[in-house]
Design a protein around this motif. Structure first.
Motif, PDB file in Angstrom:
ATOM      1  N   ARG A   5       1.462   6.331 -11.073  1.00  0.00           N
ATOM      2  CA  ARG A   5       0.832   5.735  -9.889  1.00  0.00           C
ATOM      3  C   ARG A   5       1.721   5.933  -8.665  1.00  0.00           C
ATOM      4  O   ARG A   5       2.940   6.020  -8.766  1.00  0.00           O
ATOM      5  CB  ARG A   5       0.592   4.246 -10.105  1.00  0.00           C
ATOM      6  N   ASN A   6       1.085   5.964  -7.494  1.00  0.00           N
ATOM      7  CA  ASN A   6       1.831   6.123  -6.249  1.00  0.00           C
ATOM      8  C   ASN A   6       2.802   4.972  -6.041  1.00  0.00           C
ATOM      9  O   ASN A   6       2.541   3.827  -6.431  1.00  0.00           O
ATOM     10  CB  ASN A   6       0.877   6.198  -5.057  1.00  0.00           C
ATOM     11  N   LEU A   7       3.917   5.288  -5.383  1.00  0.00           N
ATOM     12  CA  LEU A   7       4.961   4.295  -5.128  1.00  0.00           C
ATOM     13  C   LEU A   7       5.269   4.246  -3.642  1.00  0.00           C
ATOM     14  O   LEU A   7       5.518   5.282  -3.016  1.00  0.00           O
ATOM     15  CB  LEU A   7       6.228   4.632  -5.916  1.00  0.00           C
ATOM     16  N   ALA A   8       5.247   3.048  -3.072  1.00  0.00           N
ATOM     17  CA  ALA A   8       5.597   2.826  -1.674  1.00  0.00           C
ATOM     18  C   ALA A   8       6.877   2.014  -1.595  1.00  0.00           C
ATOM     19  O   ALA A   8       7.111   1.113  -2.408  1.00  0.00           O
ATOM     20  CB  ALA A   8       4.481   2.088  -0.941  1.00  0.00           C
ATOM     21  N   LEU A   9       7.695   2.337  -0.605  1.00  0.00           N
ATOM     22  CA  LEU A   9       8.915   1.581  -0.315  1.00  0.00           C
ATOM     23  C   LEU A   9       8.755   0.920   1.050  1.00  0.00           C
ATOM     24  O   LEU A   9       8.501   1.599   2.048  1.00  0.00           O
ATOM     25  CB  LEU A   9      10.118   2.513  -0.320  1.00  0.00           C
ATOM     26  N   VAL A  10       8.894  -0.404   1.093  1.00  0.00           N
ATOM     27  CA  VAL A  10       8.719  -1.178   2.316  1.00  0.00           C
ATOM     28  C   VAL A  10      10.039  -1.845   2.656  1.00  0.00           C
ATOM     29  O   VAL A  10      10.574  -2.612   1.842  1.00  0.00           O
ATOM     30  CB  VAL A  10       7.624  -2.253   2.148  1.00  0.00           C
ATOM     31  N   GLY A  18       5.969  -7.434   6.684  1.00  0.00           N
ATOM     32  CA  GLY A  18       6.429  -6.709   5.505  1.00  0.00           C
ATOM     33  C   GLY A  18       5.917  -7.313   4.224  1.00  0.00           C
ATOM     34  O   GLY A  18       5.462  -6.607   3.315  1.00  0.00           O
ATOM     35  N   ARG A  19       5.978  -8.634   4.124  1.00  0.00           N
ATOM     36  CA  ARG A  19       5.469  -9.322   2.938  1.00  0.00           C
ATOM     37  C   ARG A  19       3.968  -9.072   2.770  1.00  0.00           C
ATOM     38  O   ARG A  19       3.478  -8.863   1.660  1.00  0.00           O
ATOM     39  CB  ARG A  19       5.758 -10.812   3.048  1.00  0.00           C
ATOM     40  N   GLY A  20       3.241  -9.100   3.902  1.00  0.00           N
ATOM     41  CA  GLY A  20       1.813  -8.821   3.844  1.00  0.00           C
ATOM     42  C   GLY A  20       1.519  -7.415   3.352  1.00  0.00           C
ATOM     43  O   GLY A  20       0.559  -7.194   2.602  1.00  0.00           O
ATOM     44  N   ILE A  21       2.328  -6.454   3.763  1.00  0.00           N
ATOM     45  CA  ILE A  21       2.150  -5.070   3.314  1.00  0.00           C
ATOM     46  C   ILE A  21       2.407  -4.958   1.811  1.00  0.00           C
ATOM     47  O   ILE A  21       1.646  -4.321   1.078  1.00  0.00           O
ATOM     48  CB  ILE A  21       3.076  -4.129   4.102  1.00  0.00           C
ATOM     49  N   ALA A  33       8.277  -0.927  -4.046  1.00  0.00           N
ATOM     50  CA  ALA A  33       9.665  -1.373  -3.951  1.00  0.00           C
ATOM     51  C   ALA A  33       9.871  -1.889  -2.538  1.00  0.00           C
ATOM     52  O   ALA A  33       9.274  -1.365  -1.593  1.00  0.00           O
ATOM     53  CB  ALA A  33      10.629  -0.232  -4.247  1.00  0.00           C
ATOM     54  N   PHE A  34      10.681  -2.921  -2.392  1.00  0.00           N
ATOM     55  CA  PHE A  34      10.948  -3.405  -1.043  1.00  0.00           C
ATOM     56  C   PHE A  34      12.399  -3.802  -0.892  1.00  0.00           C
ATOM     57  O   PHE A  34      13.044  -4.249  -1.833  1.00  0.00           O
ATOM     58  CB  PHE A  34      10.002  -4.553  -0.661  1.00  0.00           C
ATOM     59  N   PHE A  35      12.900  -3.563   0.331  1.00  0.00           N
ATOM     60  CA  PHE A  35      14.265  -3.907   0.704  1.00  0.00           C
ATOM     61  C   PHE A  35      14.237  -5.133   1.609  1.00  0.00           C
ATOM     62  O   PHE A  35      13.327  -5.305   2.419  1.00  0.00           O
ATOM     63  CB  PHE A  35      14.936  -2.771   1.481  1.00  0.00           C
ATOM     64  N   PRO A  52       7.671  -6.314 -13.635  1.00  0.00           N
ATOM     65  CA  PRO A  52       8.684  -5.270 -13.446  1.00  0.00           C
ATOM     66  C   PRO A  52       8.135  -3.850 -13.379  1.00  0.00           C
ATOM     67  O   PRO A  52       8.820  -2.944 -12.901  1.00  0.00           O
ATOM     68  CB  PRO A  52       9.601  -5.458 -14.663  1.00  0.00           C
ATOM     69  N   ALA A  53       6.921  -3.635 -13.834  1.00  0.00           N
ATOM     70  CA  ALA A  53       6.337  -2.292 -13.748  1.00  0.00           C
ATOM     71  C   ALA A  53       5.712  -2.016 -12.394  1.00  0.00           C
ATOM     72  O   ALA A  53       5.459  -0.862 -12.046  1.00  0.00           O
ATOM     73  CB  ALA A  53       5.279  -2.114 -14.843  1.00  0.00           C
ATOM     74  N   ASP A  54       5.447  -3.083 -11.616  1.00  0.00           N
ATOM     75  CA  ASP A  54       4.725  -2.936 -10.350  1.00  0.00           C
ATOM     76  C   ASP A  54       5.594  -3.132  -9.120  1.00  0.00           C
ATOM     77  O   ASP A  54       5.293  -2.583  -8.062  1.00  0.00           O
ATOM     78  CB  ASP A  54       3.583  -3.962 -10.270  1.00  0.00           C
ATOM     79  N   LEU A  55       6.636  -3.951  -9.226  1.00  0.00           N
ATOM     80  CA  LEU A  55       7.324  -4.422  -8.031  1.00  0.00           C
ATOM     81  C   LEU A  55       8.825  -4.500  -8.267  1.00  0.00           C
ATOM     82  O   LEU A  55       9.283  -5.032  -9.282  1.00  0.00           O
ATOM     83  CB  LEU A  55       6.794  -5.807  -7.653  1.00  0.00           C
ATOM     84  N   LEU A  56       9.581  -3.961  -7.295  1.00  0.00           N
ATOM     85  CA  LEU A  56      11.045  -3.968  -7.372  1.00  0.00           C
ATOM     86  C   LEU A  56      11.608  -4.450  -6.051  1.00  0.00           C
ATOM     87  O   LEU A  56      11.242  -3.945  -4.990  1.00  0.00           O
ATOM     88  CB  LEU A  56      11.571  -2.558  -7.664  1.00  0.00           C
ATOM     89  N   PHE A  57      12.524  -5.407  -6.106  1.00  0.00           N
ATOM     90  CA  PHE A  57      13.249  -5.868  -4.922  1.00  0.00           C
ATOM     91  C   PHE A  57      14.686  -5.365  -4.999  1.00  0.00           C
ATOM     92  O   PHE A  57      15.357  -5.512  -6.018  1.00  0.00           O
ATOM     93  CB  PHE A  57      13.245  -7.396  -4.839  1.00  0.00           C
ATOM     94  N   VAL A  58      15.149  -4.773  -3.885  1.00  0.00           N
ATOM     95  CA  VAL A  58      16.530  -4.318  -3.776  1.00  0.00           C
ATOM     96  C   VAL A  58      17.112  -4.866  -2.483  1.00  0.00           C
ATOM     97  O   VAL A  58      16.525  -4.686  -1.408  1.00  0.00           O
ATOM     98  CB  VAL A  58      16.630  -2.778  -3.778  1.00  0.00           C
ATOM     99  N   ARG A  59      18.243  -5.527  -2.582  1.00  0.00           N
ATOM    100  CA  ARG A  59      18.918  -6.006  -1.374  1.00  0.00           C
ATOM    101  C   ARG A  59      19.550  -4.813  -0.667  1.00  0.00           C
ATOM    102  O   ARG A  59      20.303  -4.044  -1.269  1.00  0.00           O
ATOM    103  CB  ARG A  59      19.996  -7.029  -1.719  1.00  0.00           C
ATOM    104  N   CYS A  60      19.237  -4.643   0.603  1.00  0.00           N
ATOM    105  CA  CYS A  60      19.759  -3.481   1.327  1.00  0.00           C
ATOM    106  C   CYS A  60      19.780  -3.754   2.826  1.00  0.00           C
ATOM    107  O   CYS A  60      18.801  -4.238   3.397  1.00  0.00           O
ATOM    108  CB  CYS A  60      18.895  -2.247   1.048  1.00  0.00           C
TER     109      CYS A  60
END
Length: 253
Positions: A5-10, A18-21, A33-35, A52-60
């Protein structure tokens, strides 16, 4: 089994637009994935919105190139691809006082996050986006087109982001499309200590030709359209999402 599936990074995905997106793209069967720098909010979103298969949070910190490189590596390791980059992170308070009192440090801080951050994200995401013929969305502001007093630093960064958008679109096409969204008044207020914010007034809504103040979902819908195949002929553009306010002539009586 791999997930194709397509992956977007926000970036800046823990609050507001950003949260709405993030929330909207998850409903459209995108992996996201979102920073953000807000660990508490980031972890709350991952617990509430996805698995965990749909959403990833990374502190950046998007203004730090080494952090951007490391965080992007983690995204690619997790998701295996990158189809869309949404450069939403930014310092949102536009008023910095009289220009003669604006310190170089305050000016530079806004440039670092609001303009250098999207440049760094694009720089390191481009190799992955080329492989998927992906897209970049930069989040500017109607303040790139009109101003209130004492907003020089913020306006300059958003104007620069509009120009960066069309420069990238020309440089990266046809492999990668690049567009910009300029939101107007979007109500991003969140509950404070369990208290809901005061309702907006009828005057707040009625001054907009569209009849209301914007919501994060309005911007999220535009993001989803611009990163979709339906927008494959659109690149280098600045899409104003403001309920018509920049087209309204306002003079004091």
């Amino acid at each position: 089994m791999s997930d194709d599936r397509n992956l977007a990074l926000v970036t800046g995905g823990a609050h507001g637009i950003g949260r709405g997106i993030v929330a909207h793209l998850l409903t459209q069967n995108w992996r996201v994935a979102f920073f953000d720098l807000d660990d508490t909010a980031g972890n709350e979103i991952t617990a509430a919105f996805g698995n965990p298969a749909d959403l990833l949070f990374v502190r950046c910190n998007v203004a730090d190139e080494s952090e951007v490189e490391l965080a992007l590596r983690r995204v690619i390791s997790w998701g295996g691809r990158l189809d869309a980059l949404v450069n939403n992170a930014g310092l949102a308070d536009p008023v910095t006082g009289a220009v003669e009192d604006l310190t170089l440090a305050e000016w530079q801080k806004r440039l670092d996050v609001n303009l250098t951050g999207p440049f760094l994200m694009a720089k390191h995401a481009i190799p992955h986006l080329r492989g998927t013929r992906g897209t970049i969305i930069n989040m500017a502001s109607t303040r790139a087109l009109q101003s209130e007093a004492n907003t020089e630093a913020y306006a300059a960064t958003k104007g620069g982001l509009v120009a960066l958008t069309h420069a990238l679109a020309v440089s990266l096409g046809p492999d990668v499309r690049v567009n910009c969204i300029s939101p107007g008044w979007i109500d991003t207020r969140e509950p404070d200590a369990g208290q809901e914010p005061e309702p907006l007034s009828a005057r707040d809504h009625d001054q907009h030709p569209a009849g209301r103040v914007g919501q994060p979902r309005d911007v999220a819908a535009m993001v989803h359209y611009l990163i979709s195949p339906q927008a494959e002929f659109i690149t280098g553009q600045n899409m104003v999402v403001d309920g018509g306010m920049v087209r309204k002539m306002i003079y004091e009586e």
